[in-house]
Write an enzyme that holds these catalytic residues in place. Structure first.
Site, PDB file in Angstrom:
ATOM      1  N   LEU A  96       0.821  -1.203   0.000  1.00 42.21           N
ATOM      2  CA  LEU A  96       0.000   0.000   0.000  1.00 42.21           C
ATOM      3  C   LEU A  96       0.857   1.255   0.000  1.00 42.21           C
ATOM      4  CD1 LEU A  96      -3.184   0.848   1.919  1.00 42.21           C
ATOM      5  CD2 LEU A  96      -1.170   2.256   2.367  1.00 42.21           C
ATOM      6  N   LEU A  97       0.506   2.182  -0.860  1.00 43.88           N
ATOM      7  CA  LEU A  97       1.086   3.528  -0.895  1.00 43.88           C
ATOM      8  C   LEU A  97       0.022   4.518  -0.460  1.00 43.88           C
ATOM      9  CD1 LEU A  97       3.024   5.254  -3.780  1.00 43.88           C
ATOM     10  CD2 LEU A  97       0.742   6.086  -3.195  1.00 43.88           C
ATOM     11  N   ASN A  98       0.425   5.544   0.325  1.00 46.31           N
ATOM     12  CA  ASN A  98      -0.482   6.675   0.511  1.00 46.31           C
ATOM     13  C   ASN A  98       0.290   7.993   0.459  1.00 46.31           C
ATOM     14  OD1 ASN A  98      -0.067   5.336   3.283  1.00 46.31           O
ATOM     15  ND2 ASN A  98      -0.937   7.276   3.957  1.00 46.31           N
ATOM     16  N   ASP A  99       0.273   8.834   1.461  1.00 48.32           N
ATOM     17  CA  ASP A  99       0.726  10.223   1.348  1.00 48.32           C
ATOM     18  C   ASP A  99       2.109  10.374   0.712  1.00 48.32           C
ATOM     19  OD1 ASP A  99      -1.441  10.219   3.032  1.00 48.32           O
ATOM     20  OD2 ASP A  99      -0.504  11.412   4.601  1.00 48.32           O
TER      21      ASP A  99
ATOM     22  N   SER B  18       3.814  10.772   8.056  1.00 42.86           N
ATOM     23  CA  SER B  18       4.136  11.758   7.027  1.00 42.86           C
ATOM     24  C   SER B  18       4.971  12.924   7.540  1.00 42.86           C
ATOM     25  CB  SER B  18       2.853  12.297   6.409  1.00 42.86           C
ATOM     26  OG  SER B  18       2.229  11.301   5.625  1.00 42.86           O
TER      27      SER B  18
ATOM     28  N   ARG C 254       0.690  15.796  13.928  1.00 39.45           N
ATOM     29  CA  ARG C 254       1.536  15.105  12.947  1.00 39.45           C
ATOM     30  C   ARG C 254       1.742  15.921  11.668  1.00 39.45           C
ATOM     31  NH1 ARG C 254      -3.060  11.803  13.715  1.00 39.45           N
ATOM     32  NH2 ARG C 254      -4.658  11.986  12.100  1.00 39.45           N
ATOM     33  N   ASP C 255       2.532  15.331  10.774  1.00 41.88           N
ATOM     34  CA  ASP C 255       2.766  15.808   9.410  1.00 41.88           C
ATOM     35  C   ASP C 255       3.528  17.131   9.375  1.00 41.88           C
ATOM     36  OD1 ASP C 255       1.069  13.650   8.956  1.00 41.88           O
ATOM     37  OD2 ASP C 255      -0.689  14.915   8.651  1.00 41.88           O
TER      38      ASP C 255
ATOM     39  N   GLU D 200      -4.956  17.704   8.836  1.00 43.92           N
ATOM     40  CA  GLU D 200      -3.769  16.948   8.474  1.00 43.92           C
ATOM     41  C   GLU D 200      -2.989  17.659   7.367  1.00 43.92           C
ATOM     42  OE1 GLU D 200      -4.256  12.309   9.350  1.00 43.92           O
ATOM     43  OE2 GLU D 200      -5.221  12.922   7.484  1.00 43.92           O
TER      44      GLU D 200
END
Length: 498
Positions: A40-43, A103, A161-162, A220
């Site tokens: 799985l890939l996300n941000d 992230s 976060r992020d 986010e």
């Protein structure tokens, strides 16, 4: 015992070898978008220009097609089109990130690449802790962790976060996405003189602040930059209810524009505008390249949105990043257009001038395919509506009476029905469309609006059918696009570079 990043690399390489034939058999693998080899890939994370190359990192779970413990995958390019996979940059191998390297962002300083990320920690009872962490590299391939540099301040939950780091007027700033203990989304501001020691300055913007009403329980993936004299804050607010054509996905990405006062820590801004009107867009990140362009890449997905029913999961992978986009500020609007470098993918150009559309379903020779770029210029629109199809189950429509532009696709959760996303559009002048097996990105009126979506159908009839309720005249250009992605079990070596 915790595994080293080299041992983790070996585990992933072995898993890739085990299932590479399964992944390679998927007809929905993309030809020119960035996607994971497996898992799985996300941000997108750490989008930066370093040592003559573009670097893009991404949230990656290489061991399953679910959101689990996250690593930082890593791609490198010298032209934003042809990418090579580098070794994993960050692995959850320390006490402060043991449940995921979440992230973050990257900056270049003193000929080094600095990565800022959120370390996610969960105890046996499911209680969360989060830390903003730093890792540094001299070669852009091997990163040395320096550990936590910021702990959650008083008044905020561990949904903190992020980190996005940037330089303004010779000073380092960091914005972090946050949730207050009252359950309101905010973006908070830090400053630093050395990238190691950071001072907290409180909220820059948030739900209930600066004239904004209730606007979500968590913000986010913040990003702050100045573009053509305008300060822009990109955020991904969670907890917004649908409102007409707006906020119809589970979570949303958009921006405020206005004026940031870094000394007083205030942001006078206007209304929130969604960045992308399609089904699949989240967690965008921007950077400035060596040409001074503000570039953006997003995740062509959306959190918790039916991932288990994506057909690619049967082939042991899921999700992709968008094409890189060039941002410009013009007439009070953030414009997005695909970077010009993508033109090198074009081949087999087809062109038709002054094409009349005055009824139902006409197609043009060679204006077809599953991987293509399409440019449409509207010369005349004396019709109540104009539409065209992509495959058997996807339709793009401009309704002149309602002044709306729409994308309709088959609903994967209910294949007997369709779903639609729309935006208000006062007039339609141009459409530029990129189709890549199971994705589509549509740029309208030179980037005034954008629709991104994953679409899963292999049509028996690959022709594009045009129709109109009235008279329409079009100029049409179509290109086939070269295939760049091939399944590759070899990672770029830590020592040999690129």
């Amino acid at each position: 015992m915790t595994k080293t990043i080299f041992e983790i690399e070996e585990l992933i390489t072995n898993r890739i070898k085990e299932i590479q034939n399964i992944v390679a058999d998927d007809p929905y693998r993309l030809h020119y978008h960035l996607m994971p080899q497996i898992g799985l890939l996300n941000d997108p994370n750490g989008f930066a220009y370093f040592n003559g190359c573009y670097h893009i990192f991404y949230q990656w779970n290489p061991f399953e097609t679910k959101h689990g413990i996250k690593y930082w995958g890593h791609y490198i390019s010298d032209d934003l089109v042809h990418w090579k996979e580098a070794p994993i940059a960050l692995a959850p191998d320390q006490w402060y990130d043991k449940n995921g390297c979440y992230s973050g962002s990257a900056v270049v300083h003193d000929n080094k690449l600095y990565l800022f990320y959120t370390g996610n920690v969960m105890d046996d009872d499911g209680n969360r802790e989060s830390y903003q962490c730093l890792a540094v590299s001299e070669d852009g391939l091997e990163f040395h962790k320096r550990g936590p540099i910021i702990h959650v301040p008083e008044g905020y939950t561990p949904h903190f976060r992020d980190p996005k780091v940037f330089c303004e007027a010779g000073k380092w700033y960091m914005v972090v996405g946050a949730q207050t203990t009252e359950g309101k989304g905010e973006v908070v501001l830090y400053t630093s003189t050395d990238l190691d020691n950071w001072t907290f300055h409180g909220p820059l913007a948030g739900s209930g602040r600066n004239g904004l009403g209730d606007f979500g329980y968590m913000w986010e993936c913040p990003d702050v930059f100045r573009l053509d004299g305008q300060d822009i804050l990109i955020i991904c607010p969670q907890g917004l209810e649908p409102r007409g054509y707006e906020f119809n996905n589970i979570f949303h990405s958009g921006y405020f524009s206005g004026k940031v006062d870094y000394e007083q820590v205030t942001f006078e801004h206007g209304r929130f505008t969604e960045l992308d009107r399609g089904f699949d867009f989240y967690a965008p990140q921007t950077m400035i390249d060596d040409r001074g362009r503000r570039l953006m890449v997003g995740w062509m997905g959306n959190a918790e949105e039916g991932e288990s029913i994506h057909p690619t999961t049967r082939y042991e992978w899921i999700h992709t990043l968008t094409l890189p986009r060039h941002l410009e500020w013009k007439d009070g609007k953030l414009l997005q257009n695909p970077v010009e470098e993508l033109q090198c993918l074009r081949e087999n150009e087809i062109e038709y001038m002054d094409v009349p559309i005055d009824g139902d379903k006409i197609s043009l020779p060679n204006v077809q395919g599953n991987v293509l770029e399409l440019e449409i210029t509207i010369k005349e629109l004396d019709a109540t509506s104009f539409s065209f199809t992509l495959g058997e189950n996807n339709e793009i429509t401009y309704d002149k009476l309602k002044k709306t532009f729409s994308l309709k696709r088959l609903n994967l959760a209910d294949e007997n029905n369709y779903e639609k996303r729309s935006c208000v559009l006062n007039e339609l002048n141009t459409i530029r469309l990129f189709k890549d097996t199971s994705s589509v990105e549509i740029f309208i009126n030179n980037g005034e609006e954008v629709f991104s979506a994953r679409i899963f159908d292999y049509p028996a009839d690959p022709n594009i059918h045009f129709s109109a309720n009235g008279n329409v005249s079009l100029d049409i250009k179509k290109w086939s696009l070269k295939k760049l992605n091939a399944f590759n079990t070899n990672h770029v070596n830590h020592t040999i570079g690129i």
